[in-house]
Write an enzyme that holds these catalytic residues in place. Structure first.
Site, mmCIF file in Angstrom:
data_model
loop_
_atom_site.group_PDB
_atom_site.id
_atom_site.type_symbol
_atom_site.label_atom_id
_atom_site.label_comp_id
_atom_site.label_asym_id
_atom_site.label_seq_id
_atom_site.Cartn_x
_atom_site.Cartn_y
_atom_site.Cartn_z
ATOM 1 N N ASP A 14 45.412 28.525 44.199
ATOM 2 C CA ASP A 14 45.680 27.180 44.711
ATOM 3 C C ASP A 14 46.786 26.457 43.952
ATOM 4 O OD1 ASP A 14 43.629 27.518 46.577
ATOM 5 O OD2 ASP A 14 42.110 26.758 45.184
ATOM 6 N N LYS A 60 51.257 28.039 46.269
ATOM 7 C CA LYS A 60 52.089 29.190 46.684
ATOM 8 C C LYS A 60 52.614 29.011 48.102
ATOM 9 C CE LYS A 60 48.508 31.820 45.864
ATOM 10 N NZ LYS A 60 47.608 30.864 45.208
ATOM 11 N N GLY A 80 43.668 30.190 51.044
ATOM 12 C CA GLY A 80 43.935 29.030 51.894
ATOM 13 C C GLY A 80 45.235 28.434 51.413
ATOM 14 N N HIS A 81 46.275 28.556 52.220
ATOM 15 C CA HIS A 81 47.593 28.076 51.815
ATOM 16 C C HIS A 81 47.980 26.911 52.719
ATOM 17 C CE1 HIS A 81 48.350 32.464 50.316
ATOM 18 N NE2 HIS A 81 47.437 31.830 49.619
ATOM 19 N N THR A 104 34.054 33.072 47.981
ATOM 20 C CA THR A 104 34.273 32.264 49.180
ATOM 21 C C THR A 104 33.312 32.698 50.296
ATOM 22 O OG1 THR A 104 35.958 33.815 49.939
ATOM 23 C CG2 THR A 104 36.714 31.931 48.644
ATOM 24 N N GLN A 153 45.566 34.147 45.813
ATOM 25 C CA GLN A 153 44.790 33.915 44.593
ATOM 26 C C GLN A 153 45.736 33.718 43.390
ATOM 27 O OE1 GLN A 153 43.403 36.897 46.650
ATOM 28 N NE2 GLN A 153 42.715 35.068 47.724
ATOM 29 N N LYS A 190 34.855 21.122 45.495
ATOM 30 C CA LYS A 190 35.746 20.407 44.570
ATOM 31 C C LYS A 190 36.291 21.420 43.582
ATOM 32 C CE LYS A 190 34.050 15.713 44.218
ATOM 33 N NZ LYS A 190 33.317 14.730 43.440
ATOM 34 N N VAL A 219 57.137 17.827 43.691
ATOM 35 C CA VAL A 219 56.654 16.468 43.399
ATOM 36 C C VAL A 219 55.893 15.861 44.582
ATOM 37 C CG1 VAL A 219 58.393 15.972 41.635
ATOM 38 C CG2 VAL A 219 58.926 15.530 44.047
HETATM 39 P P1 GDP Z 1 47.961 27.921 47.495
HETATM 40 O O1 GDP Z 1 46.654 28.542 47.819
HETATM 41 O O2 GDP Z 1 48.517 28.404 46.188
HETATM 42 O O3 GDP Z 1 48.962 28.024 48.601
HETATM 43 O O4 GDP Z 1 47.676 26.372 47.261
HETATM 44 P P2 GDP Z 1 46.793 25.433 48.228
HETATM 45 O O5 GDP Z 1 47.573 25.178 49.456
HETATM 46 O O6 GDP Z 1 45.418 25.971 48.364
HETATM 47 O O7 GDP Z 1 46.649 24.156 47.320
HETATM 48 C C1 GDP Z 1 47.749 23.375 46.939
HETATM 49 C C2 GDP Z 1 47.574 21.962 47.522
HETATM 50 O O8 GDP Z 1 48.472 21.086 46.897
HETATM 51 C C3 GDP Z 1 47.888 21.900 48.997
HETATM 52 O O9 GDP Z 1 47.061 20.919 49.587
HETATM 53 C C4 GDP Z 1 49.347 21.454 49.030
HETATM 54 O O10 GDP Z 1 49.680 20.737 50.206
HETATM 55 C C5 GDP Z 1 49.391 20.544 47.845
HETATM 56 N N1 GDP Z 1 50.674 20.513 47.123
HETATM 57 C C6 GDP Z 1 51.552 21.522 46.909
HETATM 58 N N2 GDP Z 1 52.547 21.104 46.095
HETATM 59 C C7 GDP Z 1 52.287 19.812 45.795
HETATM 60 C C8 GDP Z 1 52.927 18.852 44.967
HETATM 61 O O11 GDP Z 1 53.939 19.083 44.324
HETATM 62 N N3 GDP Z 1 52.337 17.607 44.892
HETATM 63 C C9 GDP Z 1 51.208 17.301 45.577
HETATM 64 N N4 GDP Z 1 50.693 16.084 45.403
HETATM 65 N N5 GDP Z 1 50.580 18.187 46.358
HETATM 66 C C10 GDP Z 1 51.101 19.430 46.448
HETATM 67 P P1 IMO Z 2 44.483 31.054 47.262
HETATM 68 O O1 IMO Z 2 45.280 32.200 47.840
HETATM 69 C C1 IMO Z 2 41.336 29.783 44.533
HETATM 70 C C2 IMO Z 2 38.001 32.570 43.963
HETATM 71 C C3 IMO Z 2 36.639 32.153 44.506
HETATM 72 C C4 IMO Z 2 35.742 32.849 43.490
HETATM 73 C C5 IMO Z 2 36.467 34.164 43.235
HETATM 74 C C6 IMO Z 2 35.974 35.348 44.056
HETATM 75 O O2 IMO Z 2 44.268 29.926 48.195
HETATM 76 O O3 IMO Z 2 45.040 30.661 45.936
HETATM 77 P P2 IMO Z 2 36.227 36.033 46.611
HETATM 78 O O4 IMO Z 2 35.820 35.328 47.852
HETATM 79 O O5 IMO Z 2 37.678 36.333 46.504
HETATM 80 O O6 IMO Z 2 35.392 37.255 46.329
HETATM 81 O O7 IMO Z 2 35.876 34.991 45.437
HETATM 82 O O8 IMO Z 2 37.828 33.929 43.553
HETATM 83 N N1 IMO Z 2 39.084 32.542 44.963
HETATM 84 C C7 IMO Z 2 40.045 31.613 44.985
HETATM 85 N N2 IMO Z 2 40.227 30.507 44.247
HETATM 86 N N3 IMO Z 2 42.236 30.121 45.471
HETATM 87 C C8 IMO Z 2 42.080 31.238 46.195
HETATM 88 O O9 IMO Z 2 43.030 31.693 47.057
HETATM 89 C C9 IMO Z 2 40.932 32.027 46.016
HETATM 90 N N4 IMO Z 2 40.456 33.158 46.572
HETATM 91 C C10 IMO Z 2 39.338 33.478 45.911
HETATM 92 O O10 IMO Z 2 36.503 30.759 44.472
HETATM 93 O O11 IMO Z 2 35.715 32.134 42.287
HETATM 94 MG MG MG Z 3 44.693 27.966 48.231
#
Ligand code: GDP
Ligand code: IMO
Ligand code: MG
Length: 436
Positions: free
Chosen positions: A13, A16, A40-41, A130, A225, A305, A415
């Site tokens: 998270d 990416k 989840g991206h 998950t 991840q 959370k 940012v």
């Molecule tokens: P990923 O799994 O690595 O693609 O990351 P996620 O999408 O799960 O989580 C990143 C969250 O932060 C998402 O809700 C993005 O929209 C948000 N985000 C990404 N870059 C920024 C940033 O620079 N600032 C803020 N406030 N939010 C960001």
């Molecule tokens: P993205 O690509 C954050 C965590 C789960 C758990 C562990 C194992 O959005 O960054 P799994 O379902 O893979 O067997 O769970 O890995 N986990 C993540 N945490 N971002 C993710 O993906 C994750 N994918 C799995 O919360 O701790």
């Molecule tokens: Mg994510």
């Protein structure tokens, strides 16, 4: 030097999806190489927010080819649902630009049932997965009993494989976990239309990639991840079930390692983690709650959370070592605005010794004491900054300290969630890291 691997340098998270979307205009193709819909991206563009799980984050650029590599575990029904959501937004998801490797292993409902039953049976020792069936699917792959995307092309074969699989899975589900058995015919019947829909998308991704390379095209490998959730190098057993390190882009995409030219490590300006496992810099008090709320740190997939803490240079150093990170993309710097001081963990104290890398023992990370450096905070709202020199001095110093502690330049600063809320500094070469 043209292909790029994007990896998460922390526990997932990191943002990416945003970075892949932002860099995609300069690329020809984007490939996912591991993980499944545990990812989840979130990508925000022009006031719209897209939640991507299996479909590569290049999909919002209509001329980019998006591929799902053999290293991905693919839930076919989830994939169709994700396609439907994007088609409803007006995107073109034809098989000319979206392709799935025939070698992908399929996540089927019994994988999810087993994942959830195991977690429940573990009680307080649960991993906090998950619940998407990721682990059980990779288990079947390693046990050489998996069902692959190519099996969708022959319904009788698929049906036979489902019957064989359920002999064992139902014994576990009903016999060990007291769950309902699954009926193989019902499952096969539900898959029939899905198989027909996905058939045109199945391809040899490895061959597609070599064709793109042969015509001088650029490929971006999109990790899911983060490095510290890697099955080998992460905080085992609190990890995911695939290799998340950059090197796996070769095996999981189907390309030579020499085609991985540059590695961008995406890191949040602080640290988050979802699920169980050690987290040395976790903040369980007011500052942690401030970051959680201001950063809207809620998991995209499960709605949990996210745990929040200070930036950890030990964790990042390990990611640099394991992945050969050339540049960091530092995200969510805007979230730290308003704090009187910001801290970076520079090293750990472990059993009386100062260490620069995480200890290898399973319980090691839970034992370490982080050593912090405190830096002055900043109050300015950063969301409109587009040029590095417009960042407040304290924020620039924070970035410079991170670069010195890891030896890796920060080439991109994010940012805000939107595509354009980004400061591009250019991708440079790494320098040797300094300790403490
Ligand atoms: P990923 O799994 O690595 O693609 O990351 P996620 O999408 O799960 O989580 C990143 C969250 O932060 C998402 O809700 C993005 O929209 C948000 N985000 C990404 N870059 C920024 C940033 O620079 N600032 C803020 N406030 N939010 C960001
Ligand atoms: P993205 O690509 C954050 C965590 C789960 C758990 C562990 C194992 O959005 O960054 P799994 O379902 O893979 O067997 O769970 O890995 N986990 C993540 N945490 N971002 C993710 O993906 C994750 N994918 C799995 O919360 O701790
Ligand atoms: Mg994510």
């Amino acid at each position: 030097m043209s292909n790029i691997v994007i990896i998460g340098a922390q526990w997932g998270d990191e943002g990416k999806g945003k970075i892949v979307d932002m860099l995609a205009p300069d690329m020809d193709a984007v490939v996912r190489f591991q993980g499944g819909h545990n990812a989840g991206h979130t990508v925000s563009v022009g006031g719209k927010t897209y939640k991507l799980k299996l479909i590569p984050s290049g999909i919002l650029h209509k001329d980019k080819i998006c591929l799902v590599g053999n290293g991905v575990v693919l839930d076919p029904r989830e994939f169709c649902a994700e396609m439907d959501a994007l088609i409803a937004e007006g995107l073109d998801l034809g098989p000319g630009r979206l392709k799935i490797s025939r070698k992908c292993h399929l996540i089927l409902p019994y994988h999810q049932a087993l994942d959830q039953a195991r977690e429940t049976s573990k009680g307080d020792d649960k991993i906090g997965t998950t619940g998407r069936g990721i682990g059980p699917c990779y288990e079947d792959k390693a046990a050489r009993v998996g069902i692959r995307a190519c099996d969708l092309e022959d319904f009788d074969l698929l049906r036979g494989k489902i019957h064989s699989a359920l002999k064992e899975k139902n014994a576990l589900l009903a016999g060990l976990y007291g769950q309902k058995s699954l009926d193989p015919e019902t499952l096969a019947a539900k898959l029939k239309p899905v198989a027909a829909r996905l058939a045109p998308y199945l391809t040899d991704v490895s061959e597609e990639l070599s064709r793109i390379e042969a015509r001088g095209g650029r490929i971006m490998f999109e990790g899911a991840q983060g490095v510290h959730l890697d099955i080998d190098h992460g905080t085992y057993p609190f990890v995911t079930s695939s290799n998340t390190v950059a090197g796996n882009a070769a095996a999981g995409g189907g390309i030579a390692h020499s085609s991985l030219h540059r590695v961008v490590g995406v890191a949040k300006a602080y640290t988050t983690r979802v699920g169980s496992g050690a987290f040395p810099t976790e903040l369980t008090e007011e500052t942690g709650r401030y970051i959680q709320q201001k950063g809207a740190e809620i998991g995209t997939v499960t709605g949990r959370k996210r745990r929040c803490g200070w930036l950890d240079a030990v964790v990042l150093r390990e990611s640099v070592r394991l992945c050969g990170v050339n540049d960091f993309a530092l995200t969510k710097l805007d979230v730290l605005s308003g704090l009187p001081e910001v801290k970076i963990c520079t090293e750990y104290v472990y059993r009386g010794r100062r260490i620069l890398y995480p200890p290898q023992a399973e319980s090691g990370l839970a034992e370490v004491e982080p050593v912090y450096e405190s830096l002055p905070g900043w109050h300015e709202n950063l969301s409109a900054v587009r040029v590095f020199s417009d960042l407040p001095e304290a924020a620039r110093n924070y970035i410079a300290r991170l670069e010195a502690l890891t030896g890796v330049p920060v080439g991109i600063v994010s940012v805000g969630a939107n595509r354009e809320q980004t400061v591009m500094r250019g991708l440079k070469s790494p320098q040797p890291p300094s300790a403490g």
